[in-house]
Enzyme design. Structure first.
Site, PDB file in Angstrom:
ATOM      1  N   LYS A 140       0.844  -1.187   0.000  1.00  0.00           N
ATOM      2  CA  LYS A 140       0.000   0.000   0.000  1.00  0.00           C
ATOM      3  C   LYS A 140       0.885   1.245   0.000  1.00  0.00           C
ATOM      4  CE  LYS A 140      -4.294  -1.704   0.636  1.00  0.00           C
ATOM      5  NZ  LYS A 140      -5.471  -1.352  -0.153  1.00  0.00           N
ATOM      6  N   ASP A 159      -0.458  -0.800  -4.668  1.00  0.00           N
ATOM      7  CA  ASP A 159      -1.779  -0.169  -4.592  1.00  0.00           C
ATOM      8  C   ASP A 159      -1.591   1.266  -4.114  1.00  0.00           C
ATOM      9  OD1 ASP A 159      -4.369   0.629  -4.236  1.00  0.00           O
ATOM     10  OD2 ASP A 159      -4.939  -0.984  -2.879  1.00  0.00           O
ATOM     11  N   GLU A 173      -2.384  -0.780  -8.849  1.00  0.00           N
ATOM     12  CA  GLU A 173      -3.822  -0.780  -8.564  1.00  0.00           C
ATOM     13  C   GLU A 173      -4.289   0.634  -8.246  1.00  0.00           C
ATOM     14  OE1 GLU A 173      -6.978  -2.831  -5.416  1.00  0.00           O
ATOM     15  OE2 GLU A 173      -5.001  -3.723  -5.710  1.00  0.00           O
ATOM     16  N   ASP A 214      -9.818  -0.346  -8.927  1.00  0.00           N
ATOM     17  CA  ASP A 214     -10.427  -0.738  -7.649  1.00  0.00           C
ATOM     18  C   ASP A 214     -11.585   0.208  -7.353  1.00  0.00           C
ATOM     19  OD1 ASP A 214     -11.145  -1.588  -5.147  1.00  0.00           O
ATOM     20  OD2 ASP A 214      -9.232  -1.184  -4.195  1.00  0.00           O
ATOM     21  N   LYS A 263     -14.799  -6.411  -5.565  1.00  0.00           N
ATOM     22  CA  LYS A 263     -14.971  -6.693  -4.142  1.00  0.00           C
ATOM     23  C   LYS A 263     -16.430  -7.002  -3.864  1.00  0.00           C
ATOM     24  CE  LYS A 263     -10.892  -4.221  -2.598  1.00  0.00           C
ATOM     25  NZ  LYS A 263     -10.313  -3.095  -1.835  1.00  0.00           N
TER      26      LYS A 263
END
Length: 341
Positions: free
Chosen positions: A153, A177, A203, A228, A250
């Protein structure tokens, strides 16, 4: 027929992304019973999406008679019947849909993947997520949890330097990400550097509304880009084509397994790679995701691995590889049902 279990899931470490930091994650477990079998579903109450446990419970309770009248139908049929009432609360829809799939699999005496005609011969590895922290702590997290594939991240002023430093300590593949923190020019520049650092893809590098910027990134990025935040529901799949090389679906955002399977099929028809991601959630939610693995290119299902104490047992992830229990439905069993609403 309906029971609700609420938990404060304690994380092993403080988890930080560009949205903020947390040590606990509230989650809702829905138990759906038809008189013979019980199915379990889950949705985490993610605050930055405006989702609360209380709101999810209220939304499902409001249509409890409708659920009771249609409990013997297929999960897909129940989803279509309840969706008009839950379309403003996809997280509640997700918890109910997973519970119905688990129940239906048990009723049919099959695990979900077999019910769908899938096999487990070739499954993608699941990454393990390293949240934003000091470089020293991020390195320590990797040492404490050796894994064949990490998702890093980012979203700081020194993102490339972070990856360069982490790379000194492992040769495994990284996924990055950025959590919508970059501009188009920054993403293109970073991609060129990160490609040589064994990064697999980026991402959501840009804000979800920056479609013009994403068109530029899609054209010039040295690395594939995966949507995302730009890919929430079914209608977003077609929109992402030509802007992203793949999508991260998701279950909580789209409303469960029923729409997720349709989204996977559509993305593949459009030539995009498909990933399914997770929230910080228990093995109840992760086990549901696992049954989609034969359809996926990438998997991000480490939610339960981030917990200090899980509340269920089911699908396990060992060194990135997924191991399925010999049980029907999603294969989950609750360990702790002491908190009931």
């Amino acid at each position: 027929m309906l029971n609700f279990f609420t938990f404060d899931l304690e994380l092993k470490e403080t988890f930080t992304i560009s949205h903020g930091s947390r040590n606990f994650q509230k989650t809702l477990i829905v138990a759906l019973t038809d008189g013979a079998y019980t199915g379990y579903g889950e949705a985490a109450a993610i605050s930055y999406y405006g989702v609360s446990v209380e709101g999810m419970i209220a939304a499902i309770k409001e249509i409890e008679p409708l659920i009771a009248d249609n409990i013997h139908k297929t999960p897909e049929e129940l989803w279509e019947i309840t969706q008009p009432y839950l379309k403003e609360n996809s997280f509640a829809q997700c918890a109910l849909d997973i519970a119905m799939h688990d129940l239906y699999g048990k009723r049919k005496d099959l695990p979900l993947y077999k019910l769908w005609g899938l096999d487990l011969k070739q499954l993608p590895l699941s990454n393990y997520t390293i949240g934003i922290d000091t470089v020293e702590k991020m390195v320590q997290k990797m040492k404490d949890f050796p894994w064949p594939l990490y998702k890093i991240k980012l979203g700081t002023a020194g993102d490339v330097d972070i990856i360069k430093e982490l790379r000194k300590h492992t040769n495994v593949v990284f996924r990055v990400d950025a959590n919508a923190a970059w501009t188009a020019d920054v993403a293109i520049k970073n991609a060129e550097i990160l490609k040589d650092l064994n990064v697999e893809f980026l991402e959501q590098p840009l804000a979800k509304e920056d479609w013009e910027g994403m068109k530029k990134v899609y054209k010039y990025s040295s690395l594939p880009v995966i949507a995302d935040e730009s890919c929430i529901a079914e209608q977003d799949i077609a929109r992402c084509a030509g802007y992203f090389h793949g999508v991260n679906i998701k279950l909580t955002k789209c409303g469960g397994l029923t729409p997720a399977r349709r989204m996977i099929a559509e993305a593949k028809e459009l030539g995009m790679k498909v990933m399914v991601g997770c929230m910080a959630e228990s093995t109840v939610g992760i086990s549901a995701i696992a049954h989609l693995l034969p359809l996926l290119d990438y998997a991000d299902m480490d939610g339960a691995l981030l917990l200090k104490n899980d509340i269920a047992e089911g699908v396990k992830i060992l060194d990135g590889k997924v191991v399925f229990p010999d049980r029907n439905g999603t294969g989950v069993q609750l360990i702790n049902r002491t908190i009931k609403t």
